[in-house]
Design a protein around this motif. Structure first.
Motif, short mmCIF file in Angstrom:
data_model
loop_
_atom_site.label_atom_id
_atom_site.label_comp_id
_atom_site.label_asym_id
_atom_site.label_seq_id
_atom_site.Cartn_x
_atom_site.Cartn_y
_atom_site.Cartn_z
N LEU A 264 43.24 48.75 47.69
CA LEU A 264 42.80 48.42 46.25
C LEU A 264 43.79 48.14 45.50
O LEU A 264 43.73 47.96 44.51
N LEU A 265 45.23 47.95 45.96
CA LEU A 265 46.32 47.83 45.35
C LEU A 265 46.80 46.30 45.60
O LEU A 265 47.03 45.85 46.54
N THR A 266 47.00 45.58 44.33
CA THR A 266 47.82 44.38 44.35
C THR A 266 49.24 44.47 44.29
O THR A 266 49.50 45.62 44.11
N ASP A 267 49.76 43.37 44.60
CA ASP A 267 51.37 43.60 44.70
C ASP A 267 52.01 44.15 43.50
O ASP A 267 52.97 44.84 43.45
N PHE A 268 51.54 43.79 42.37
CA PHE A 268 52.10 44.12 41.25
C PHE A 268 51.87 45.79 40.91
O PHE A 268 52.72 46.56 40.45
N VAL A 269 50.52 46.27 41.13
CA VAL A 269 50.16 47.43 41.11
C VAL A 269 51.13 48.52 41.97
O VAL A 269 51.57 49.55 41.68
N LEU B 85 48.73 49.51 32.56
CA LEU B 85 48.94 48.37 33.76
C LEU B 85 49.12 47.11 32.94
O LEU B 85 50.08 46.46 33.29
N VAL B 86 48.46 46.76 31.81
CA VAL B 86 48.57 45.42 31.22
C VAL B 86 49.65 45.39 30.41
O VAL B 86 50.44 44.44 30.44
N GLN B 87 50.11 46.56 29.76
CA GLN B 87 51.41 46.71 29.05
C GLN B 87 52.59 46.32 29.88
O GLN B 87 53.66 45.64 29.61
N LEU B 88 52.47 47.03 31.35
CA LEU B 88 53.57 46.75 32.00
C LEU B 88 53.73 45.27 32.64
O LEU B 88 54.66 44.67 32.68
N LEU C 79 43.14 40.61 34.34
CA LEU C 79 42.28 41.34 35.31
C LEU C 79 42.05 40.45 36.51
O LEU C 79 42.22 41.40 37.58
N GLU C 80 42.40 39.42 36.54
CA GLU C 80 42.61 38.69 37.82
C GLU C 80 43.57 39.07 38.62
O GLU C 80 43.63 39.41 39.76
N ASP C 81 44.88 39.36 37.94
CA ASP C 81 46.14 39.98 38.77
C ASP C 81 46.10 41.42 39.06
O ASP C 81 46.93 41.67 40.01
N LEU C 82 45.15 42.02 38.37
CA LEU C 82 45.07 43.52 39.01
C LEU C 82 44.03 43.78 39.76
O LEU C 82 43.98 44.83 40.16
#
Length: 706
Positions: free
Chosen positions: A221-226, A302-305, A324-327
């Motif tokens: 469920l995790l993208t690289d950023f998360v 998440l968006v703030q980071l 939202l796409e990146d997350l």
């Protein structure tokens, strides 16, 4: 005898197919439930025999290694986990005799073609004895072998197991029940992991423990950023400790990211380029009870980071669609697996090109030829006045005759043509141009496409040398049309310069020159057209990729820009050859230098006019060729999109979005036909979506007890 044979067949189907969680139909044919083109039985049999290494009783069989390692390539042939090999192999081997027959091979191909193949495959792996049901012992045995269990062990002495298998553990699970069990099991595993780390039993874990759980059990469920910012998210604001509510809200948010996109679109009135505040999103989310204020709080953390890592970000404090796409976890989850694979199958077939008859290949070439003719005529008409000015400037000789210099520059030539010959003078010679440009551009575009299709790699890519060779061949092939067209057009274009000259027509020029005369200057034409096309088409293809959007799609604007930018260098570089060709093809007037060939012409131009004379008309040539090919290629591609006919070949690049994550997993192995093209994606989805992560490499299984 017939009744006896039918009875035996029915008994075989009942015994054999009863072990599979789908109906009795195993024939290799396309059913209404199938989402891919099923493999033909003859080709499937040929593929089976290619990999079958076991012979018993005169019959050929695949071993588990033949199927899993050699055919599918799922496990390394040297460093692999033996137990995983047995699990994967037995999921196909319904008779559990350690051999895979062609009937089983064919049935598995059918299963992979079904919309819920991922769940069916997982069920077959858990159904160790092939009974069509799963008991507690089978479920526990598989779970204990997964990598998730080894990282964070699952406690089987729990109410969750009691509810599904009964307190006495004797209840068996059907396929339909299994699909819900495997979904709920992952949530139960996460709950148990939280309880394990909550040693004080106060409903809190620390940030490091939160990261360990998420990375071990919810990594899909995790993208690289998360993944990179899990700890930062957890300790941000006042979250020094992670509560159970925060833990479940975080997981729920990632599961509901696609729903969050719909809320965002409603908040921004379907404007993907817009941005909304936290309050706006929260107000809109009231219509969706699945989303809580805590989930929106986490989303904006998440968006703030993310925005802190963007230089000069103009959307700080607000949510964008790109956020939202990146997350969003796992590209392609926004559509059901069946629809995603249906799209993928179609796109891959168009990308690679299916097997085609000679008739279809010829039909496609004729189709492209017709569209190329229309596109060529459109482009030629659009820039013909520039071409006329270019020709007159190139034919203008320096010195020798009084009043020879009629034009100071291209703009001066343009004004004088309108003044002395009228607006229609700018289109002098257009008729033969249109007659010739249709086959000329058509054969160039068709030949370039044809050669690119032949020289591209199996995965659809093409090397630079192959692109240049394709373009060069296309340029050479057009000369048979280009040269007669050019010499007639040029004679007509310069005719208006001579005062008192009788009316010149295309017919009179052709009669004067004769058939061989129409190919005067053809060597120079080759010298111009081959490098032009060798430069132009590769440049155009690369500009298209550069200007395409994130999904690989080209808008009409980017197509025109790509064609325009590719045309400028392609037109400028061969200009010396174009000057020589013009001088050879124009009828020399009294007192002007005459030429006997390409070398003689080049030598005399350099001697009499200097090196700069070779570059006469370069601006006009660039101003003509760049927009002409821009309009031509734009028209050609838009015609292909608008009047698209499927000949089983490749769709023009940039006319559709590039494959998604799941599409890219479709096997490129030519032996993976029919449903087997989805095999790798199905095994991958079984792990990433269902959490059935089995060890791939050699690692002795530790005893976990029973």
């Amino acid at each position: 005898m017939i009744k006896m044979a039918a009875s035996i067949r029915e008994k075989f189907l009942k015994d054999f197919v009863g072990k599979w969680p789908f109906g009795v139909k195993v024939e290799c044919e396309t059913s209404k439930d199938s989402i891919v083109t099923r493999a033909e039985p003859e080709k499937l049999k040929s593929t089976f025999l290619k990999y079958a290494s076991v012979t018993e009783g005169g019959e050929q069989y695949m071993s588990y290694a033949d199927f899993i390692q050699r055919f599918l390539g799922l496990l390394d042939s040297k460093d692999y986990d033996e137990y995983t090999l047995q699990l994967f192999g037995s999921s196909i081997d319904t008779s559990r005799d350690k051999h895979i027959s062609f009937t089983e091979f064919q049935a598995f191909e059918h299963m992979l073609s079904l919309p819920d193949a991922m769940y069916r495959l997982a069920f077959q792996i858990y159904d160790r004895n092939g009974s069509g049901f799963i008991n507690h012992g089978e479920f526990k045995d598989i779970v204990q072998h997964t990598t998730l269990h080894k990282q964070i062990p699952f406690n089987f002495d729990c109410d969750f197991i009691n509810l599904h298998f009964g307190e006495d553990r004797k209840r068996r699970i059907s396929y339909a029940e299994f699909t819900q069990l495997i979904h709920d099991f992952n949530e139960e595993h996460a709950l148990q992991a939280f309880l394990k780390f909550d040693k004080d039993k106060n409903g809190y874990i620390n940030a490091k423990e939160f990261e360990e759980i998420m990375m071990s059990l919810k990594s899909y469920l995790l993208t690289d950023f998360v993944k990179e910012n899990l700890v930062s998210i957890a300790v941000g604001d006042f979250h020094k400790k992670i509560s159970y509510a925060y833990f479940t809200a975080f997981i729920s948010l990632l599961n509901n990211m696609e729903l969050m996109k719909k809320i965002y679109m409603a908040a921004t009135k379907r404007d993907k380029e817009g941005a909304c505040t936290k309050e706006e999103l929260m107000y809109q989310s009231q219509e969706f009870p699945q989303i809580t204020p805590m989930e929106i709080d986490i989303l904006f953390q998440l968006v703030q980071l993310r925005h802190q890592s963007i230089a000069n970000d103009k959307h700080i404090g607000r949510l964008t669609y790109q956020d939202l796409e990146d997350l969003s976890p796992m590209e392609g989850r926004e559509t059901p697996f069946s629809l995603q694979m249906q799209i993928a199958e179609e796109d891959l077939r168009l990308e690679q090109g299916a097997e085609r008859t000679l008739l279809l290949t010829v039909a496609e070439s004729l189709y492209r030829f017709g569209l190329g003719a229309l596109a060529g005529a459109t482009g030629a008409t659009a820039v013909y006045p520039i071409d006329l000015v270019k020709t007159r400037i190139q034919n203008q000789r320096a010195g020798g005759m009084i009043g020879e210099l009629m034009y100071k520059n291209s703009f001066d030539c343009f004004k004088k043509v309108i003044r002395h010959e009228g607006l229609l003078g700018l289109y002098r010679g257009l008729a033969p141009q249109l007659v010739g440009v249709a086959p000329e551009k058509a054969i160039k575009l068709t030949m370039n496409d044809l050669m690119r299709d032949r020289l591209c790699n199996p995965d659809g890519s093409i090397s630079l040398w192959a692109e240049m060779l394709s373009g060069g061949i296309a340029g050479a092939s057009q000369v048979m049309f280009t040269n007669p067209l050019e010499i007639v057009k040029i004679r007509l274009q310069v005719a208006g310069e001579i005062v008192g000259q009788s009316k010149v027509s295309a017919i009179s020029v052709i009669r004067e020159l004769g058939f061989l005369g129409l190919y005067k200057g053809s060597r120079a034409c080759f010298l111009r057209d081959i490098p032009f096309s060798a430069i132009y088409f590769p440049a155009y293809a690369h500009f298209k990729k550069y200007f395409a959007d994130e999904n690989g799609y080209n808008t009409p604007g980017t197509l025109l820009l790509s064609a325009f930018m590719a045309g400028a260098p392609a037109a400028a570089i061969p200009t010396p050859a174009d000057v020589i060709k013009t001088r050879l093809q124009v009828a020399a007037r009294q007192g002007q230098t005459t030429y006997t060939g390409v070398i003689d012409c080049a030598r005399k131009i350099y001697k009499e006019e200097g090196f700069a004379a070779f570059w006469k008309g370069t601006p006009a040539r660039c101003l003509r060729s760049a927009p002409q090919f821009g309009v031509t290629l734009l028209t050609y591609e838009l015609l292909q999109r608008t009047f698209y006919l499927d000949f089983g070949g490749r769709r023009p690049e940039g006319s559709a979005a590039k494959p998604t994550h799941l599409q890219e997993q479709l096997s490129r192995n030519p032996d993976h036909i029919g449903g087997y093209r989805l095999a790798l994606a199905t095994f991958d989805g079984m792990e990433s979506k269902l959490g059935l992560c089995l060890p791939k490499f050699h690692n002795p299984v530790q005893s976990t007890g029973s």
